[in-house]
Design a protein around this motif. Structure first.
Motif, PDB file in Angstrom:
ATOM      1  N   GLY A  56       8.153  -2.845   5.923  1.00 34.54           N
ATOM      2  CA  GLY A  56       8.203  -3.687   7.128  1.00 34.54           C
ATOM      3  C   GLY A  56       9.633  -4.100   7.449  1.00 34.54           C
ATOM      4  N   THR A  57      10.367  -4.512   6.421  1.00 34.21           N
ATOM      5  CA  THR A  57      11.754  -4.973   6.593  1.00 34.21           C
ATOM      6  C   THR A  57      12.611  -3.861   7.190  1.00 34.21           C
ATOM      7  N   GLN A  58      12.515  -2.660   6.633  1.00 35.55           N
ATOM      8  CA  GLN A  58      13.345  -1.548   7.116  1.00 35.55           C
ATOM      9  C   GLN A  58      12.855  -1.045   8.479  1.00 35.55           C
ATOM     10  N   SER A  91       2.359  -0.996  12.333  1.00 41.79           N
ATOM     11  CA  SER A  91       2.042  -1.348  10.950  1.00 41.79           C
ATOM     12  C   SER A  91       0.539  -1.604  10.892  1.00 41.79           C
ATOM     13  N   THR A  92      -0.181  -0.739  10.177  1.00 41.87           N
ATOM     14  CA  THR A  92      -1.641  -0.929  10.117  1.00 41.87           C
ATOM     15  C   THR A  92      -1.977  -2.252   9.433  1.00 41.87           C
ATOM     16  N   GLY A  93      -1.143  -2.660   8.452  1.00 45.41           N
ATOM     17  CA  GLY A  93      -1.372  -3.950   7.791  1.00 45.41           C
ATOM     18  C   GLY A  93      -1.260  -5.098   8.784  1.00 45.41           C
ATOM     19  N   LEU A 119      -4.251  -5.172  11.108  1.00 45.23           N
ATOM     20  CA  LEU A 119      -5.434  -5.721  10.433  1.00 45.23           C
ATOM     21  C   LEU A 119      -5.337  -7.237  10.259  1.00 45.23           C
ATOM     22  N   ARG A 120      -4.129  -7.724   9.937  1.00 45.98           N
ATOM     23  CA  ARG A 120      -3.973  -9.186   9.769  1.00 45.98           C
ATOM     24  C   ARG A 120      -4.193  -9.910  11.099  1.00 45.98           C
ATOM     25  N   THR A 121      -3.788  -9.283  12.222  1.00 47.00           N
ATOM     26  CA  THR A 121      -4.047  -9.893  13.537  1.00 47.00           C
ATOM     27  C   THR A 121      -5.554  -9.922  13.801  1.00 47.00           C
ATOM     28  N   GLY A 147      -7.292  -6.169  -2.550  1.00 44.14           N
ATOM     29  CA  GLY A 147      -6.216  -5.196  -2.765  1.00 44.14           C
ATOM     30  C   GLY A 147      -6.696  -3.765  -2.638  1.00 44.14           C
ATOM     31  N   GLN A 148      -7.867  -3.579  -2.009  1.00 43.88           N
ATOM     32  CA  GLN A 148      -8.392  -2.213  -1.815  1.00 43.88           C
ATOM     33  C   GLN A 148      -8.052  -1.705  -0.420  1.00 43.88           C
ATOM     34  N   LEU A 149      -8.161  -0.390  -0.245  1.00 39.50           N
ATOM     35  CA  LEU A 149      -7.903   0.177   1.078  1.00 39.50           C
ATOM     36  C   LEU A 149      -9.111  -0.032   1.980  1.00 39.50           C
ATOM     37  N   PRO A 175       0.241   7.063   6.885  1.00 39.39           N
ATOM     38  CA  PRO A 175      -1.034   7.233   6.189  1.00 39.39           C
ATOM     39  C   PRO A 175      -0.981   6.768   4.731  1.00 39.39           C
ATOM     40  N   ARG A 176      -2.136   6.369   4.232  1.00 42.72           N
ATOM     41  CA  ARG A 176      -2.245   5.870   2.857  1.00 42.72           C
ATOM     42  C   ARG A 176      -3.160   6.732   2.010  1.00 42.72           C
ATOM     43  N   THR A 177      -3.781   7.725   2.617  1.00 43.99           N
ATOM     44  CA  THR A 177      -4.606   8.692   1.887  1.00 43.99           C
ATOM     45  C   THR A 177      -4.303  10.069   2.488  1.00 43.99           C
ATOM     46  N   GLU A 205       7.317 -13.833  -4.775  1.00 45.42           N
ATOM     47  CA  GLU A 205       8.220 -14.729  -4.052  1.00 45.42           C
ATOM     48  C   GLU A 205       7.716 -14.936  -2.616  1.00 45.42           C
ATOM     49  N   ARG A 206       7.322 -13.834  -1.953  1.00 44.95           N
ATOM     50  CA  ARG A 206       6.809 -13.982  -0.588  1.00 44.95           C
ATOM     51  C   ARG A 206       5.528 -14.805  -0.590  1.00 44.95           C
ATOM     52  N   GLY A 207       4.680 -14.575  -1.598  1.00 43.41           N
ATOM     53  CA  GLY A 207       3.441 -15.341  -1.711  1.00 43.41           C
ATOM     54  C   GLY A 207       3.714 -16.836  -1.796  1.00 43.41           C
ATOM     55  N   ASN A 216      -3.849  -4.940  -8.295  1.00 48.80           N
ATOM     56  CA  ASN A 216      -4.810  -3.986  -7.700  1.00 48.80           C
ATOM     57  C   ASN A 216      -4.152  -3.128  -6.636  1.00 48.80           C
ATOM     58  N   ARG A 217      -3.299  -3.750  -5.795  1.00 47.21           N
ATOM     59  CA  ARG A 217      -2.625  -2.995  -4.726  1.00 47.21           C
ATOM     60  C   ARG A 217      -1.756  -1.896  -5.341  1.00 47.21           C
ATOM     61  N   LEU A 218      -1.079  -2.232  -6.451  1.00 46.20           N
ATOM     62  CA  LEU A 218      -0.212  -1.226  -7.084  1.00 46.20           C
ATOM     63  C   LEU A 218      -1.043  -0.088  -7.687  1.00 46.20           C
TER      64      LEU A 218
HETATM   65  P1  AP5 Z   1       8.302  -5.907   3.021  1.00 45.27           P
HETATM   66  O1  AP5 Z   1       9.325  -5.336   3.931  1.00 45.27           O
HETATM   67  O2  AP5 Z   1       7.272  -6.798   3.553  1.00 45.27           O
HETATM   68  O3  AP5 Z   1       7.631  -4.702   2.178  1.00 45.27           O
HETATM   69  P2  AP5 Z   1       6.381  -3.832   2.542  1.00 45.27           P
HETATM   70  O4  AP5 Z   1       6.602  -2.517   1.877  1.00 45.27           O
HETATM   71  O5  AP5 Z   1       6.142  -3.851   4.004  1.00 45.27           O
HETATM   72  O6  AP5 Z   1       5.289  -4.651   1.736  1.00 45.27           O
HETATM   73  P3  AP5 Z   1       3.814  -5.030   2.129  1.00 45.27           P
HETATM   74  O7  AP5 Z   1       3.389  -6.108   1.220  1.00 45.27           O
HETATM   75  O8  AP5 Z   1       3.663  -5.241   3.590  1.00 45.27           O
HETATM   76  O9  AP5 Z   1       3.122  -3.685   1.714  1.00 45.27           O
HETATM   77  P4  AP5 Z   1       1.650  -3.336   1.606  1.00 45.27           P
HETATM   78  O10 AP5 Z   1       1.688  -1.857   1.677  1.00 45.27           O
HETATM   79  O11 AP5 Z   1       0.982  -3.906   0.422  1.00 45.27           O
HETATM   80  O12 AP5 Z   1       0.981  -4.097   2.847  1.00 45.27           O
HETATM   81  P5  AP5 Z   1       0.332  -3.641   4.208  1.00 45.27           P
HETATM   82  O13 AP5 Z   1       0.463  -4.756   5.139  1.00 45.27           O
HETATM   83  O14 AP5 Z   1       0.760  -2.292   4.603  1.00 45.27           O
HETATM   84  O15 AP5 Z   1       9.082  -6.621   1.815  1.00 45.27           O
HETATM   85  C1  AP5 Z   1       8.376  -7.335   0.826  1.00 45.27           C
HETATM   86  C2  AP5 Z   1       9.158  -8.599   0.454  1.00 45.27           C
HETATM   87  O16 AP5 Z   1      10.392  -8.211  -0.147  1.00 45.27           O
HETATM   88  C3  AP5 Z   1       9.536  -9.475   1.663  1.00 45.27           C
HETATM   89  O17 AP5 Z   1       9.435 -10.810   1.318  1.00 45.27           O
HETATM   90  C4  AP5 Z   1      10.976  -9.061   1.972  1.00 45.27           C
HETATM   91  O18 AP5 Z   1      11.699 -10.080   2.560  1.00 45.27           O
HETATM   92  C5  AP5 Z   1      11.515  -8.716   0.575  1.00 45.27           C
HETATM   93  N1  AP5 Z   1      12.523  -7.649   0.614  1.00 45.27           N
HETATM   94  C6  AP5 Z   1      12.547  -6.553   1.432  1.00 45.27           C
HETATM   95  N2  AP5 Z   1      13.612  -5.779   1.142  1.00 45.27           N
HETATM   96  C7  AP5 Z   1      14.267  -6.386   0.118  1.00 45.27           C
HETATM   97  C8  AP5 Z   1      15.448  -6.077  -0.631  1.00 45.27           C
HETATM   98  N3  AP5 Z   1      16.166  -4.989  -0.364  1.00 45.27           N
HETATM   99  N4  AP5 Z   1      15.805  -6.896  -1.627  1.00 45.27           N
HETATM  100  C9  AP5 Z   1      15.071  -8.023  -1.909  1.00 45.27           C
HETATM  101  N5  AP5 Z   1      13.960  -8.390  -1.230  1.00 45.27           N
HETATM  102  C10 AP5 Z   1      13.566  -7.583  -0.230  1.00 45.27           C
HETATM  103  O19 AP5 Z   1      -1.216  -3.513   3.778  1.00 45.27           O
HETATM  104  C11 AP5 Z   1      -1.960  -4.637   3.376  1.00 45.27           C
HETATM  105  C12 AP5 Z   1      -3.407  -4.242   3.142  1.00 45.27           C
HETATM  106  O20 AP5 Z   1      -3.993  -3.796   4.389  1.00 45.27           O
HETATM  107  C13 AP5 Z   1      -3.639  -3.082   2.169  1.00 45.27           C
HETATM  108  O21 AP5 Z   1      -3.698  -3.510   0.839  1.00 45.27           O
HETATM  109  C14 AP5 Z   1      -4.992  -2.532   2.673  1.00 45.27           C
HETATM  110  O22 AP5 Z   1      -6.047  -3.318   2.234  1.00 45.27           O
HETATM  111  C15 AP5 Z   1      -4.874  -2.700   4.180  1.00 45.27           C
HETATM  112  N6  AP5 Z   1      -4.313  -1.514   4.847  1.00 45.27           N
HETATM  113  C16 AP5 Z   1      -3.148  -1.457   5.552  1.00 45.27           C
HETATM  114  N7  AP5 Z   1      -2.929  -0.217   6.001  1.00 45.27           N
HETATM  115  C17 AP5 Z   1      -3.972   0.537   5.585  1.00 45.27           C
HETATM  116  C18 AP5 Z   1      -4.292   1.909   5.710  1.00 45.27           C
HETATM  117  N8  AP5 Z   1      -3.498   2.756   6.364  1.00 45.27           N
HETATM  118  N9  AP5 Z   1      -5.453   2.347   5.145  1.00 45.27           N
HETATM  119  C19 AP5 Z   1      -6.270   1.495   4.488  1.00 45.27           C
HETATM  120  N10 AP5 Z   1      -6.015   0.197   4.312  1.00 45.27           N
HETATM  121  C20 AP5 Z   1      -4.865  -0.288   4.856  1.00 45.27           C
END
Ligand code: AP5
Ligand code: MG
Length: 190
Positions: free
Chosen positions: A15-17, A31-33, A36-38, A57-59, A88-90, A127-129, A144-146
């Motif tokens: 998300g940051t990049q 961002s699909t995440g 979904l949060r919206t 923490g599941q897909l 994509p995640r799968t 930290e974000r949490g 679980n997410r990992l």
């Molecule tokens: P951030 O930029 O937020 O990292 P990120 O990779 O975007 O992390 P997410 O937690 O959003 O990843 P995610 O894949 O678990 O979540 P998503 O929303 O996609 O950075 C993280 C933190 O680190 C921030 O606080 C930032 O400030 C800090 N940071 C960044 N860069 C840094 C640096 N260089 N140094 C230090 N700190 C730094 O998905 C969430 C859930 O939604 C999933 O678990 C799933 O249930 C569902 N979901 C979403 N997409 C799908 C899909 N395609 N299919 C199925 N389920 C899905």
């Protein structure tokens, strides 16, 4: 069109990049995440279903995500391209994305894989949490997410390796340093 998949474990900085990439290259960010949060916040039917998966923490099931993405893609008018964050995640999602883009006479150009070691990922998410309280940023859900990332999402790299589009970028350092690495890659190979 410059369509980019930004790929990597939870907390790797997708998300940051993405925010920096869209600014530099004038792309649309999906961002699909975030979508979904919206939906969760608005209490929609999809949001209610997604909540159960996200908090464990599941897909979210592929069919729901693919249908949702098709709708978002159709609403976009940006002709420069799209950055896909967290999708994509799968393998199934990767295949469907290719189909959807091909139908629209385009394709993914680069898959950027942000590589960050696990201790750093956990520290960033905890930290974000603490700061923002995203409901899935607690130790149990992070673990679980990992696990889900390693078993279901990491194999997607193989899909893009086969297509010759996969680039691993070291995702540790300052946000600006990492962005410079990505920018160099996107400019170098374009
Ligand atoms: P951030 O930029 O937020 O990292 P990120 O990779 O975007 O992390 P997410 O937690 O959003 O990843 P995610 O894949 O678990 O979540 P998503 O929303 O996609 O950075 C993280 C933190 O680190 C921030 O606080 C930032 O400030 C800090 N940071 C960044 N860069 C840094 C640096 N260089 N140094 C230090 N700190 C730094 O998905 C969430 C859930 O939604 C999933 O678990 C799933 O249930 C569902 N979901 C979403 N997409 C799908 C899909 N395609 N299919 C199925 N389920 C899905
Ligand atoms: Mg994110």
């Amino acid at each position: 069109m410059l369509n980019v998949v930004i790929f990597g474990a939870p907390g790797s900085g997708k998300g940051t990049q993405s925010k920096l990439i869209i600014k530099e290259f004038g792309l649309e960010h999906i961002s699909t995440g975030d979508v979904l949060r919206t939906e969760m916040k608005n209490g929609t039917e999809l949001g209610k279903i997604a909540k159960g998966y996200i908090e464990k923490g599941q897909l979210v099931p592929d069919e729901l995500i693919i249908g949702m993405l098709a709708k978002v893609l159709d609403s976009i008018e940006n002709k420069n391209g799209v950055i896909f964050d967290g999708f994509p995640r799968t393998i199934k999602q990767a295949e469907e994305l290719k189909k959807m883009l091909n139908e629209r006479k385009t394709d993914v150009k680069y898959a950027i894989n942000l590589d960050v070691e696990e201790d750093e990922l956990i520290n960033r998410l905890l930290e974000r949490g603490r700061l923002s309280g995203r409901s899935d940023d607690n130790l149990e859900t992070i673990k679980n997410r990992l696990e889900v990332y390693h078993s279901q999402t990491a194999p997607v790299a193989g899909f893009y390796i086969k297509e010759g589009k996969h680039h691993t970028i070291k995702g540790v350092g300052t946000i600006e340093e990492i962005f410079e690495r990505i920018k160099k890659k996107l400019c170098q190979t374009s």
